[in-house]
Write a protein that holds these residues in place. Structure first.
Motif, short mmCIF file in Angstrom:
data_model
loop_
_atom_site.label_atom_id
_atom_site.label_comp_id
_atom_site.label_asym_id
_atom_site.label_seq_id
_atom_site.Cartn_x
_atom_site.Cartn_y
_atom_site.Cartn_z
N ALA A 1 -7.84 -21.13 -1.86
CA ALA A 1 -8.37 -21.50 -3.18
C ALA A 1 -7.34 -21.33 -4.30
O ALA A 1 -7.47 -21.95 -5.34
N THR A 2 -6.32 -20.50 -4.09
CA THR A 2 -5.29 -20.30 -5.11
C THR A 2 -4.04 -21.12 -4.83
O THR A 2 -3.10 -21.11 -5.63
N ALA A 3 -4.00 -21.85 -3.73
CA ALA A 3 -2.78 -22.55 -3.31
C ALA A 3 -2.33 -23.59 -4.32
O ALA A 3 -1.14 -23.70 -4.64
N LYS A 4 -3.27 -24.37 -4.84
CA LYS A 4 -2.91 -25.46 -5.76
C LYS A 4 -2.30 -24.90 -7.03
O LYS A 4 -1.24 -25.36 -7.49
N ASP A 5 -2.93 -23.90 -7.64
CA ASP A 5 -2.41 -23.31 -8.87
C ASP A 5 -1.09 -22.59 -8.62
O ASP A 5 -0.17 -22.64 -9.45
N ALA A 6 -0.99 -21.89 -7.49
CA ALA A 6 0.25 -21.18 -7.18
C ALA A 6 1.41 -22.15 -7.03
O ALA A 6 2.53 -21.89 -7.51
N GLN A 7 1.16 -23.29 -6.40
CA GLN A 7 2.22 -24.29 -6.25
C GLN A 7 2.59 -24.90 -7.59
O GLN A 7 3.77 -25.20 -7.84
N GLU A 8 1.61 -25.06 -8.49
CA GLU A 8 1.93 -25.56 -9.83
C GLU A 8 2.87 -24.61 -10.55
O GLU A 8 3.83 -25.04 -11.22
N VAL A 9 2.63 -23.30 -10.40
CA VAL A 9 3.51 -22.32 -11.01
C VAL A 9 4.92 -22.41 -10.43
O VAL A 9 5.92 -22.44 -11.16
N ARG A 10 5.02 -22.47 -9.11
CA ARG A 10 6.33 -22.53 -8.46
C ARG A 10 7.10 -23.77 -8.92
O ARG A 10 8.30 -23.69 -9.24
N GLN A 11 6.41 -24.90 -8.96
CA GLN A 11 7.08 -26.14 -9.34
C GLN A 11 7.49 -26.13 -10.80
O GLN A 11 8.61 -26.56 -11.15
N ALA A 12 6.60 -25.64 -11.67
CA ALA A 12 6.92 -25.58 -13.10
C ALA A 12 8.12 -24.68 -13.36
O ALA A 12 9.00 -25.01 -14.17
#
Length: 401
Positions: A255-266
């Motif tokens: 459930a946190t994967a999408k937001d965590a990846q957004e942080v990594r990419q940003a």
């Protein structure tokens, strides 16, 4: 008094010979489909019933393991069809195209027979997925499958329209049955946190695909999943996970994967542009510098920290043991972790993939399937979960056959 009836014994099949390990490819490359997974795919395709569905069987008769001797249920049908989709087969192309097309028709008919006012999309009760995950599982699994298959139905406008309406009905049912805390735990189930995770995935997948999704319901669902793991203390709530930390941890991680990846990419993009120092840590402060509002930055930081914490927890073999031996719930948890790590790729995914390769190839049945040894014992459900675990990286990448 008469003696109690004997407890049915689920036969444990002889394990298949151990496969020869594949050389590890680059962490971000799609893997070739391993030979042992090809055997599982062939078994799963052959297990499809004439009406286009697959069944897990009833909780009351777990001794029945023949996939042709059970009734098709929507949750298992959607789950099995998603496994075939992950190989690259669609209703129009691929070695399993006929199987996928038949599954679409079966599921659309199930939804159409149980319109919005009906609490479910089936009259079946007591199936293995329902008993162990919850009554909502048929709706959430079907919504996931329809979301994934819709882009491939362009050649049949009538069926595409029916599938689109069926998906809308499923999403509406999910919104209507969500509990106040954001879960679907009151829909029953031994490990209801997994049912709630599947509903969260259904909303998230539909949103990513551009569908009209109840934003409030999705946000409530995400908050619930995050509440199950404390990144600071490592505490894991398991009251809706049958006391098994693996189920809550994997659900939170997915459930946190999408937001965590957004942080990594940003963060990565900002450092390449020179907007952040190379040593800048993923934090709310850094994200605010990139233009996020304070509330959104804090939300993303929390998701990132939880995702990292659950990743570390799942390095513990004691956690991976789950209930102590493999059941469908363990396989489903492994699948969610694979999907989470596949989003970011890199070394974490590569290490996890190899661990799952070794773990799952060693417990394959001689006929190519996998079986659970507790709770969800269905070979159809377990085989579909293993296939999706191993092919998680191929969901959005071209599969090498």
């Amino acid at each position: 008094p008469p003696p109690p009836p004997p407890i049915p014994v689920v036969p444990i099949h002889q394990p298949a010979p151990a496969p020869i390990p594949l050389p590890p490819p680059s962490p971000d490359e799609p893997r070739p489909v391993p030979a042992f997974i090809h055997r599982g795919l062939d078994w799963l395709a052959a297990a499809q019933l004439e009406n286009g569905g697959w069944g897990a069987g009833s909780h009351a008769h777990q001794e029945i393991t023949d996939p042709q001797a059970v009734v098709a249920d929507p949750a298992t049908t959607a789950f099995a069809a998603m496994a075939l989709l992950r190989t690259g087969s669609t209703p129009a192309s691929g070695p399993y195209r006929e199987h996928v097309l038949k599954a679409v028709r079966f599921l659309v008919e199930q939804v159409e027979a149980h319109p919005i006012g009906h609490p479910n999309i089936t009259d079946l009760t007591g199936t293995q997925p329902q008993s162990k995950l919850g009554q909502n599982i048929d709706v959430s699994m079907t919504a996931q499958f329809l979301t994934q298959v819709l882009p491939h139905l362009g050649g049949d406008a009538v069926l595409a329209g029916r599938a689109q309406r069926a998906l809308g009905i499923c999403l509406n049912k999910l919104s209507a049955t969500q509990a106040a805390d954001g879960s679907w735990n009151d829909q029953g189930g031994w490990a209801a946190v997994l049912q709630s995770a599947m509903a969260n995935n259904a909303f998230e997948m539909a949103q990513e695909a551009g569908m009209d999704v109840d934003e409030e319901a999705l946000e409530k669902s995400r908050r619930y999943q995050r509440s199950n793991v404390d990144a600071e203390t490592g505490a894991v709530r398991t009251e809706s996970a049958a006391g098994i930390s693996l189920y809550s941890i994997a659900s939170n991680q997915r459930a946190t994967a999408k937001d965590a990846q957004e942080v990594r990419q940003a963060m990565e993009d900002a450092k390449q542009r020179g907007d952040l120092a190379p040593s800048a840590a993923p934090s709310a402060q850094s994200l605010e510098q990139l233009g996020y509002t304070a509330d959104k930055a804090k939300e993303l930081e929390d998701a990132y920290r939880q995702n990292e914490a659950t990743k570390a927890m799942l390095n513990d073999d004691a956690v991976l043991q789950g209930f102590g031996n493999n059941g469908g719930e363990e396989f489903l948890s492994y699948m969610m972790t694979s999907e989470s790590l596949a989003k970011s790729g890199g070394e974490d995914w590569s290490v996890w993939y190899q661990k799952m390769f070794e773990r799952l190839s060693a417990v394959q049945n001689g006929d190519g399937s996998w079986s659970g040894h507790h709770c969800i014992t269905s070979p159809v459900f377990c085989t579909a979960a293993v296939i999706m675990t191993m092919l998680a990286k191929n969901e959005k990448l071209k599969v090498k056959s």
